[in-house]
Write a protein that holds these residues in place. Structure first.
Motif, short mmCIF file in Angstrom:
data_model
loop_
_atom_site.label_atom_id
_atom_site.label_comp_id
_atom_site.label_asym_id
_atom_site.label_seq_id
_atom_site.Cartn_x
_atom_site.Cartn_y
_atom_site.Cartn_z
N GLU A 197 30.86 45.95 -33.13
CA GLU A 197 32.25 45.83 -32.64
C GLU A 197 33.00 46.65 -33.67
O GLU A 197 33.27 46.36 -34.86
CB GLU A 197 32.78 44.62 -32.33
CG GLU A 197 31.85 43.74 -31.24
CD GLU A 197 32.38 44.29 -29.96
OE1 GLU A 197 33.67 45.07 -30.03
OE2 GLU A 197 31.83 44.18 -28.93
N LYS A 198 33.94 47.50 -33.27
CA LYS A 198 34.71 48.27 -34.26
C LYS A 198 35.84 47.27 -34.80
O LYS A 198 36.40 47.45 -35.76
CB LYS A 198 35.48 49.36 -33.57
CG LYS A 198 34.57 50.50 -33.28
CD LYS A 198 35.37 51.65 -32.63
CE LYS A 198 34.23 53.04 -32.27
NZ LYS A 198 34.87 54.03 -31.52
N LEU A 199 35.99 46.19 -33.90
CA LEU A 199 37.15 45.08 -34.45
C LEU A 199 36.70 44.67 -35.73
O LEU A 199 37.87 44.45 -36.80
CB LEU A 199 37.25 43.95 -33.44
CG LEU A 199 38.32 42.94 -33.80
CD1 LEU A 199 39.74 43.09 -33.99
CD2 LEU A 199 38.02 41.72 -32.66
N PHE A 200 35.39 44.55 -36.33
CA PHE A 200 35.15 43.92 -37.35
C PHE A 200 34.58 44.82 -38.60
O PHE A 200 34.44 44.49 -39.58
CB PHE A 200 33.80 42.74 -37.05
CG PHE A 200 34.18 41.67 -36.02
CD1 PHE A 200 35.41 40.87 -36.34
CD2 PHE A 200 33.56 41.78 -34.83
CE1 PHE A 200 35.38 39.75 -35.47
CE2 PHE A 200 33.85 40.77 -34.12
CZ PHE A 200 34.72 39.81 -34.40
N PHE A 239 18.62 42.15 -42.90
CA PHE A 239 19.41 42.69 -41.90
C PHE A 239 20.26 41.71 -41.07
O PHE A 239 19.47 40.81 -40.32
CB PHE A 239 18.35 43.57 -40.83
CG PHE A 239 17.78 44.55 -41.37
CD1 PHE A 239 18.19 45.92 -41.30
CD2 PHE A 239 16.42 44.53 -42.10
CE1 PHE A 239 17.46 46.91 -41.98
CE2 PHE A 239 15.60 45.43 -42.38
CZ PHE A 239 16.24 46.86 -42.32
N GLU A 240 21.48 41.80 -41.03
CA GLU A 240 22.38 41.06 -40.50
C GLU A 240 23.02 41.54 -39.08
O GLU A 240 23.68 42.39 -39.17
CB GLU A 240 23.55 40.41 -41.26
CG GLU A 240 24.30 39.16 -40.52
CD GLU A 240 25.56 38.99 -41.40
OE1 GLU A 240 26.08 38.02 -41.10
OE2 GLU A 240 25.64 39.49 -42.46
N CYS A 241 22.63 40.74 -38.06
CA CYS A 241 22.96 41.34 -36.78
C CYS A 241 24.41 40.87 -36.23
O CYS A 241 24.49 39.98 -36.24
CB CYS A 241 22.15 41.25 -35.57
SG CYS A 241 20.31 41.85 -35.94
N ASN A 242 25.26 41.83 -35.94
CA ASN A 242 26.35 41.44 -35.41
C ASN A 242 27.16 40.26 -36.52
O ASN A 242 27.35 39.13 -36.05
CB ASN A 242 26.47 41.16 -34.12
CG ASN A 242 26.11 42.16 -33.39
OD1 ASN A 242 26.37 43.09 -33.46
ND2 ASN A 242 25.28 41.90 -32.17
N PRO A 243 27.55 40.81 -37.90
CA PRO A 243 27.94 39.90 -38.60
C PRO A 243 29.52 39.17 -38.16
O PRO A 243 29.84 38.21 -38.77
CB PRO A 243 28.04 40.35 -39.99
CG PRO A 243 27.94 41.80 -39.74
CD PRO A 243 27.26 41.94 -38.56
N GLY A 244 29.87 40.15 -37.64
CA GLY A 244 31.57 39.79 -37.22
C GLY A 244 32.67 39.53 -38.23
O GLY A 244 32.60 40.27 -39.15
N PRO A 245 32.94 38.20 -38.47
CA PRO A 245 34.13 38.34 -39.85
C PRO A 245 33.39 38.31 -41.03
O PRO A 245 34.38 38.55 -42.24
CB PRO A 245 34.68 36.85 -39.55
CG PRO A 245 34.43 36.69 -38.17
CD PRO A 245 33.31 37.14 -37.68
N GLY A 246 32.17 38.34 -41.20
CA GLY A 246 31.54 38.48 -42.48
C GLY A 246 31.40 37.16 -43.32
O GLY A 246 30.79 37.30 -44.65
#
Length: 496
Positions: free
Chosen positions: A230-233, A203-210
């Motif tokens: 975040e819907k941005l990512f 489980f990766e929490c809040n990965p952002g840009p990935g």
């Protein structure tokens, strides 16, 4: 006379003044070219078929020779190209290159779920090489799909992208977030998260840009669940999910907002763990089973202590995500909080109730210290501590935690006892024990082999657990007002 097919970049082959051929990537047509010589026109009807047959045979031999030519210089393969293929299974040299298709030649491999090209089409592909410095266990293979992104299998290498673009994307987030965009740091974290078998979920929490997401997949992770708040990512992660063969699942959820207090409907990114794990198809497990999953995340610095207390309460009562087994936490926390988490008895400043509970329930290991500069802060308002570091800490729950009298039902009393004892670390332990078991403090300390003047801040976590197990066997303990009040207040409102 056959009509001429007009296409861009056509190649015209003219011979003997009689006829010309237009050779394109998919069509082969011919047309009569008139010449000013009247003698040729006079015998056109007699020799038309013979001349056309002769020229067609010559052209076919030329093309076959060019297509069957073996590419010996592998440096040419750094530029992947796809040549046009005629209906007669002939590859046409000098044909225009489709630069939108950069795929690799891997005729020796065809994995499950991978569509394959035809026999003649495989000869026209070239191998794509990766420039990423990180180690990979994924084979460089893909299949061209016309006018859409190709599906990727678990053997395809995922490009991490340009670091500067990832930093720019991460900083565009308006909320305060700490994100990993450094490929080297992502590789280091992946080494610590490497599962022992294919059944372990990450489980990766809040990965952002990935960046870490792709690194995990490149290193052989079979199932990664990205919980992004975040819907941005979300768009980029969902696009990657669609191209993969089930190794990645993206959920609009903030892991650190699971199971909010109260009742009623909640909107993403807040979620209830029951609905989340049901949607993911994950069932409950017994506590003594192997580690079912590993959780990675960066704790929000404004509420580190509260989140750690909330999670350790859930652990002792086997609630929230701990209902589904002994989930291993791998968290980046501040160095100051890490010092408190690893503090020992006698440290009257850092030794707190949170420290005792985590050390009692888990095997704690400090895996790595990372400077703050290596992790991108999304919000410009976030203040960076120049002399502090991020600490990667592993919290692995003990399988024998509930094997000696401790149960999820009576664990609430243990939590309350630890919290009361550590409020004032310089108070005597015997006074606290007499509140829970009237007039039995001296007897309990004697059974434990401890001095009567020992302070609450000098007791080890395992000794607190043994004391509670002894008290739980006493009828006086069960009749005490503290125990009854604790059972009535199961909600624990205001504890954190």
């Amino acid at each position: 006379m056959c009509p001429q097919v007009t296409t861009p970049r056509e190649m015209q082959i003219v011979g003997s003044g009689f006829a010309g051929f237009n050779v394109t990537g998919f069509l082969l047509s011919w047309r009569i070219i008139p010449t000013p010589n009247p003698h040729i026109w006079k015998y056109r009807r007699h020799f038309k078929k013979v001349q056309l047959y002769t020229m067609s045979a010559q052209i076919c031999r030329t093309m076959r020779s060019a297509c069957c030519h073996t590419i010996k210089n592998r440096s040419f393969l750094h530029k992947a190209v796809l040549l046009h293929v005629a209906p007669s299974d002939l590859c046409v040299p000098s044909a225009p290159v489709f630069h939108k298709r950069l795929y690799s030649l891997d005729s020796l491999f065809s994995g499950p779920g991978r569509p394959t090209l035809g026999t003649s089409s495989r000869q026209a592909c070239a191998e794509k090489t990766s420039t990423s410095p990180s180690p990979t266990h994924r084979n460089l293979s893909a299949v061209a799909v016309h006018d859409q992104h190709p599906p990727l299998s678990r053997y395809d290498f995922l490009d991490l992208g340009e670091t500067e673009d990832k930093i720019r994307h991460a900083k565009s987030c308006k909320h305060k977030r700490y994100l990993i965009v450094d490929p080297d740091l992502a590789t280091l974290v992946t080494e610590h998260l490497r599962p022992k078998d294919d059944k372990t979920i990450i489980f990766e929490c809040n990965p952002g840009p990935g960046v870490l997401t792709r690194t995990l997949l490149n290193n052989g992770a079979q199932r990664v669940i990205a919980l992004e708040g975040e819907k941005l990512f979300l768009h980029g992660l969902q696009d990657l999910e669609r191209r993969l063969d089930g190794q990645l699942e993206v959920v609009h959820c903030n892991f650190f907002r699971l199971d909010p207090l109260g009742c009623g409907r909640v909107k993403p990114p807040a979620r209830f763990s029951d609905s989340l794990f049901t949607d993911l198809g994950i069932s409950e497990r017994t506590w003594t089973d192997d580690i079912p999953g590993k959780v990675f995340g960066i704790l929000p610095l404004h509420n580190e202590r509260g989140l750690l207390l909330k999670m350790v309460y859930s652990l002792f009562e086997q609630l929230s995500f701990y209902k589904y087994g002994r989930m291993e936490l791998n968290l980046f926390i501040s160095e100051n909080e890490c010092l408190k988490l690893l503090s020992q008895p006698g440290d009257m400043v850092n030794y707190k109730a949170c420290s005792v509970l985590w050390q009692m329930a888990c095997d704690i290991a400090l895996l790595h210290k990372e400077p703050w500069e290596s992790i991108v802060m999304s919000s410009s308002r976030a203040k960076q501590r120049a002399k502090d570091n991020f600490c990667l800490v592993r919290l692995r729950p003990r399988a024998d935690l509930f094997s000696a009298g401790l149960t999820p039902s009576n664990a609430t009393a243990l939590l309350l006892m630890i919290k009361q004892c550590l409020v004032k670390k310089k108070s005597k332990l015997i006074d606290k024990l007499n509140l829970w078991c009237p007039d039995r403090g001296s007897e309990l300390l004697s059974e434990m082999g401890m001095r009567e003047d020992i302070l609450t801040g000098h007791v080890f976590p395992d000794d607190y657990l043994r004391l509670f197990q002894l008290m739980d066997k006493s009828e006086d303990f069960r009749q005490s007002w503290l125990y009854r009040e604790n059972l009535e207040n199961t909600g624990r409102m205001g504890w954190i």
